[in-house]
Design a protein around this motif. Structure first.
Motif, PDB file in Angstrom:
ATOM      1  N   ARG A   1      12.964  -1.231  -7.891  1.00  0.00           N
ATOM      2  CA  ARG A   1      12.348  -0.721  -6.679  1.00  0.00           C
ATOM      3  C   ARG A   1      12.730  -1.913  -5.857  1.00  0.00           C
ATOM      4  O   ARG A   1      12.325  -1.673  -4.543  1.00  0.00           O
ATOM      5  CB  ARG A   1      10.908  -0.549  -6.867  1.00  0.00           C
ATOM      6  CG  ARG A   1      10.553   0.693  -7.770  1.00  0.00           C
ATOM      7  CD  ARG A   1       9.167   1.337  -7.469  1.00  0.00           C
ATOM      8  NE  ARG A   1       8.995   1.690  -6.304  1.00  0.00           N
ATOM      9  CZ  ARG A   1       7.675   2.076  -5.754  1.00  0.00           C
ATOM     10  NH1 ARG A   1       6.668   1.925  -6.419  1.00  0.00           N
ATOM     11  NH2 ARG A   1       7.820   2.454  -4.418  1.00  0.00           N
TER      12      ARG A   1
ATOM     13  N   GLU B   1       0.855  -1.385   0.179  1.00  0.00           N
ATOM     14  CA  GLU B   1      -0.067   0.022  -0.136  1.00  0.00           C
ATOM     15  C   GLU B   1       0.845   1.247  -0.100  1.00  0.00           C
ATOM     16  O   GLU B   1       0.759   2.100  -0.699  1.00  0.00           O
ATOM     17  CB  GLU B   1      -1.061  -0.035   1.300  1.00  0.00           C
ATOM     18  CG  GLU B   1      -2.005   1.205   1.135  1.00  0.00           C
ATOM     19  CD  GLU B   1      -2.732   0.926   2.391  1.00  0.00           C
ATOM     20  OE1 GLU B   1      -3.579   2.038   2.684  1.00  0.00           O
ATOM     21  OE2 GLU B   1      -2.840   0.088   3.167  1.00  0.00           O
ATOM     22  N   GLU B   2       1.983   1.130   0.702  1.00  0.00           N
ATOM     23  CA  GLU B   2       2.719   2.391   0.854  1.00  0.00           C
ATOM     24  C   GLU B   2       3.646   2.620  -0.314  1.00  0.00           C
ATOM     25  O   GLU B   2       3.862   3.694  -0.791  1.00  0.00           O
ATOM     26  CB  GLU B   2       3.784   2.215   1.924  1.00  0.00           C
ATOM     27  CG  GLU B   2       4.846   3.268   2.149  1.00  0.00           C
ATOM     28  CD  GLU B   2       5.713   2.960   3.485  1.00  0.00           C
ATOM     29  OE1 GLU B   2       6.881   2.595   3.072  1.00  0.00           O
ATOM     30  OE2 GLU B   2       5.411   2.641   4.434  1.00  0.00           O
ATOM     31  N   ALA B   3       3.950   1.685  -0.999  1.00  0.00           N
ATOM     32  CA  ALA B   3       4.905   1.617  -2.333  1.00  0.00           C
ATOM     33  C   ALA B   3       3.750   1.847  -3.567  1.00  0.00           C
ATOM     34  O   ALA B   3       4.332   2.170  -4.604  1.00  0.00           O
ATOM     35  CB  ALA B   3       5.581   0.468  -2.402  1.00  0.00           C
ATOM     36  N   GLY B   4       2.486   1.671  -3.284  1.00  0.00           N
ATOM     37  CA  GLY B   4       1.634   1.661  -4.510  1.00  0.00           C
ATOM     38  C   GLY B   4       1.884   0.452  -5.468  1.00  0.00           C
ATOM     39  O   GLY B   4       1.608   0.605  -6.787  1.00  0.00           O
ATOM     40  N   ILE B   5       2.155  -0.658  -4.791  1.00  0.00           N
ATOM     41  CA  ILE B   5       2.368  -1.761  -5.833  1.00  0.00           C
ATOM     42  C   ILE B   5       1.682  -3.019  -5.316  1.00  0.00           C
ATOM     43  O   ILE B   5       1.364  -3.427  -4.147  1.00  0.00           O
ATOM     44  CB  ILE B   5       3.867  -2.246  -5.817  1.00  0.00           C
ATOM     45  CG1 ILE B   5       4.895  -1.154  -6.316  1.00  0.00           C
ATOM     46  CG2 ILE B   5       4.191  -3.654  -6.445  1.00  0.00           C
ATOM     47  CD1 ILE B   5       6.175  -1.616  -6.154  1.00  0.00           C
ATOM     48  N   PRO B   6       0.821  -3.810  -5.960  1.00  0.00           N
ATOM     49  CA  PRO B   6      -0.003  -4.743  -5.652  1.00  0.00           C
ATOM     50  C   PRO B   6       0.885  -5.942  -5.054  1.00  0.00           C
ATOM     51  O   PRO B   6       1.658  -6.536  -5.719  1.00  0.00           O
ATOM     52  CB  PRO B   6      -0.580  -5.178  -6.726  1.00  0.00           C
ATOM     53  CG  PRO B   6       0.026  -4.914  -7.988  1.00  0.00           C
ATOM     54  CD  PRO B   6       0.920  -3.452  -7.284  1.00  0.00           C
TER      55      PRO B   6
END
Length: 207
Positions: A61, A29-34
């Motif tokens: 990343r 959630e923090e990284a915007g990655i599922p």
């Protein structure tokens, strides 16, 4: 000579899954990655960077994600982790026989050390960030005679080191998979270890 026995950490001695689910979900959630925390928790064993690649995280990343995971880990995962059934008893069995215990894990060493301290596992040696056949380096260096783990990678490490491979089915791999990989001894949990260890390495009776 004092016998040394090696153990894996995650899903062999400890169960950190609830905290891992929480950290991975928060990281995604923090990284915007599922990122699916349940998937990571149910497929523990390989180093985090390998699992991130497996689920398609952007390569550029991954170092950032690993570093952030390690930062979040102590406050969330350590308090939520429990020792697996038989973990303390297995370590005690080696100590009572005058032996030494070594944990060889793919986990980041400082976080592994926090688990060992929090759960009072009291191992003699800890070596982190080694995976699969790479674990053989530490097992040979410390003169281990056996290595217990829950993953196919742990079996490969024991075989590469030329030591007895002990497997437990408390992790993601089935009894059949562990046997096919070459595990010599397979337990449902470490509760079975002390009885087995009592005769491991014992001299043959004189006839």
């Amino acid at each position: 000579m004092r016998m040394t026995v090696g153990f894996d950490l995650d899903m062999t001695l400890i169960d950190p899954r609830p905290g891992v689910v929480e950290v991975i979900d928060a990281l995604g959630e923090e990284a915007g990655i599922p990122l699916d925390g349940e998937y990571f928790a149910n497929n523990m064993g390989p180093p985090l960077d390998l699992t991130l690649r497996d689920v398609g995280a952007p390569e550029a990343r991954i170092p950032e994600l690993v570093a952030r995971f390690r930062e979040l880990y102590p406050d969330i995962v350590i308090p939520a982790t429990v020792a697996l059934p038989g973990a303390h008893e297995a370590l005690d069995a080696v100590r009572r026989a005058g032996g030494r215990t070594i944990v060889v894990t793919g986990k980041y060493g400082p976080n592994a050390a926090k688990h060992i301290e929090a759960l009072d596992l009291g191992v003699d040696v800890l070596v982190g960030e080694l995976w699969a056949a790479g674990k053989a380096v530490a097992l040979r260096e410390h003169g281990a005679k056996a290595y217990a783990g829950d993953h196919l990678g742990d079996v490969r490490g024991a075989i590469a080191a030329g030591v007895t491979s002990i497997a437990v089915t408390t992790g993601p791999c089935s009894r059949e998979e562990l046997a096919a990989a070459g595990a010599e001894v397979i337990f449902d949990s470490l509760t079975e270890f002390p009885a087995w260890f009592s005769s491991f390495g014992a001299p043959e009776p004189v006839r």
